[in-house]
Design a protein around this motif. Structure first.
Motif, PDB file in Angstrom:
ATOM      1  N   ASN A 153       0.814  -1.371   0.143  1.00 19.58           N
ATOM      2  CA  ASN A 153       0.039   0.203  -0.061  1.00 19.58           C
ATOM      3  C   ASN A 153       0.890   1.340   0.028  1.00 19.58           C
ATOM      4  OD1 ASN A 153      -2.619  -0.217  -0.368  1.00 19.58           O
ATOM      5  ND2 ASN A 153      -3.160  -1.314   1.804  1.00 19.58           N
ATOM      6  N   ILE A 154       1.893   1.210   0.745  1.00 19.51           N
ATOM      7  CA  ILE A 154       2.457   2.490   1.014  1.00 19.51           C
ATOM      8  C   ILE A 154       3.319   2.711  -0.354  1.00 19.51           C
ATOM      9  CG2 ILE A 154       4.584   1.662   1.965  1.00 19.51           C
ATOM     10  CD1 ILE A 154       3.104   4.875   2.760  1.00 19.51           C
ATOM     11  N   THR A 155       3.833   1.776  -1.239  1.00 16.24           N
ATOM     12  CA  THR A 155       4.573   2.019  -2.372  1.00 16.24           C
ATOM     13  C   THR A 155       3.509   2.599  -3.356  1.00 16.24           C
ATOM     14  OG1 THR A 155       5.924   0.291  -1.636  1.00 16.24           O
ATOM     15  CG2 THR A 155       5.822   0.955  -4.050  1.00 16.24           C
ATOM     16  N   VAL A 156       2.140   1.898  -3.173  1.00 23.69           N
ATOM     17  CA  VAL A 156       1.278   2.353  -4.248  1.00 23.69           C
ATOM     18  C   VAL A 156       0.753   3.930  -4.163  1.00 23.69           C
ATOM     19  CG1 VAL A 156      -1.272   2.035  -4.730  1.00 23.69           C
ATOM     20  CG2 VAL A 156       0.317  -0.033  -4.656  1.00 23.69           C
ATOM     21  N   TYR A 157       0.587   4.302  -2.769  1.00 20.75           N
ATOM     22  CA  TYR A 157       0.121   5.413  -2.638  1.00 20.75           C
ATOM     23  C   TYR A 157       1.360   6.617  -2.896  1.00 20.75           C
ATOM     24  CZ  TYR A 157      -4.230   3.617  -1.660  1.00 20.75           C
ATOM     25  OH  TYR A 157      -5.446   2.846  -1.915  1.00 20.75           O
TER      26      TYR A 157
END
Length: 185
Positions: A102-106
């Motif tokens: 998630n953190i990479t995506v956002y």
């Protein structure tokens, strides 16, 4: 290869899925650490990754594909056909199994919006309610929620009308609470 009493395959298929998922994750990390070096290979890499995006596919692998594409976006967005891949990327969100991505995506979404990417801005009517829904998802960690809130703070100030048109009254309340929390109200 074993079969259950219902005749369904087990064991090897599950292991195979995990190997594929881990390989896709590893490819994403390689992309991230190589910077622009692998950019000429992006079309080939995207071709390989796209084979894993299918309805009913292994969700962990799909989440890792999204993480790998996010790493490509962060490393070298100008080497990507963002006008074709970003809408597909958004279509497969939110992540459903590998929440560590998630953190990479956002961060990738944040990077595109920060650079005023028209492709990312065009996806805001889909992204805004999706991001708000992640703020109440108990499986999403605090770091990711903070990044999503940061994105939403910028989006709502820059595109207030679009934001309000894209969300329900319940989502507006969640957004209001998240932004109030950030602003210390």
């Amino acid at each position: 290869h074993t079969k259950t009493k219902d005749g369904e395959s087990s064991g090897i298929n599950a292991e195979y899925g995990e190997v594929i998922s881990n390989s896709v994750f590893g490819l994403g990390v390689l992309i991230e650490s190589s910077g622009p070096t692998l950019a000429p290979k992006y079309p080939e890499i995207l071709g390989i990754l796209s084979t894993f995006l299918k309805q009913g596919g292994d969700r962990r692998t799909i989440d890792n594909v999204l993480g790998a594409v996010a790493r490509m976006i962060q490393s070298n967005p100008d080497s990507l056909p963002l006008d074709t891949i970003f809408p597909t990327f958004v279509k497969w969100l939110p992540l459903q199994e590998d929440f560590e991505e998630n953190i990479t995506v956002y961060k990738a979404i944040y990077g595109l919006l920060s650079s005023n990417s028209q492709v990312a801005i065009q996806q805001l009517p889909t992204l805004i309610p999706l991001m708000i829904s992640q703020l109440t998802n108990k499986k999403v960690d605090d770091e990711t929620k903070a990044k999503i809130t940061e994105i939403l703070q910028g989006v709502t100030s820059q595109y207030q009308d679009l934001t309000l048109k894209s969300i329900t009254p319940d989502q507006a309340e969640i957004l209001k609470q998240a932004l109030a929390h950030v602003n210390g109200s």
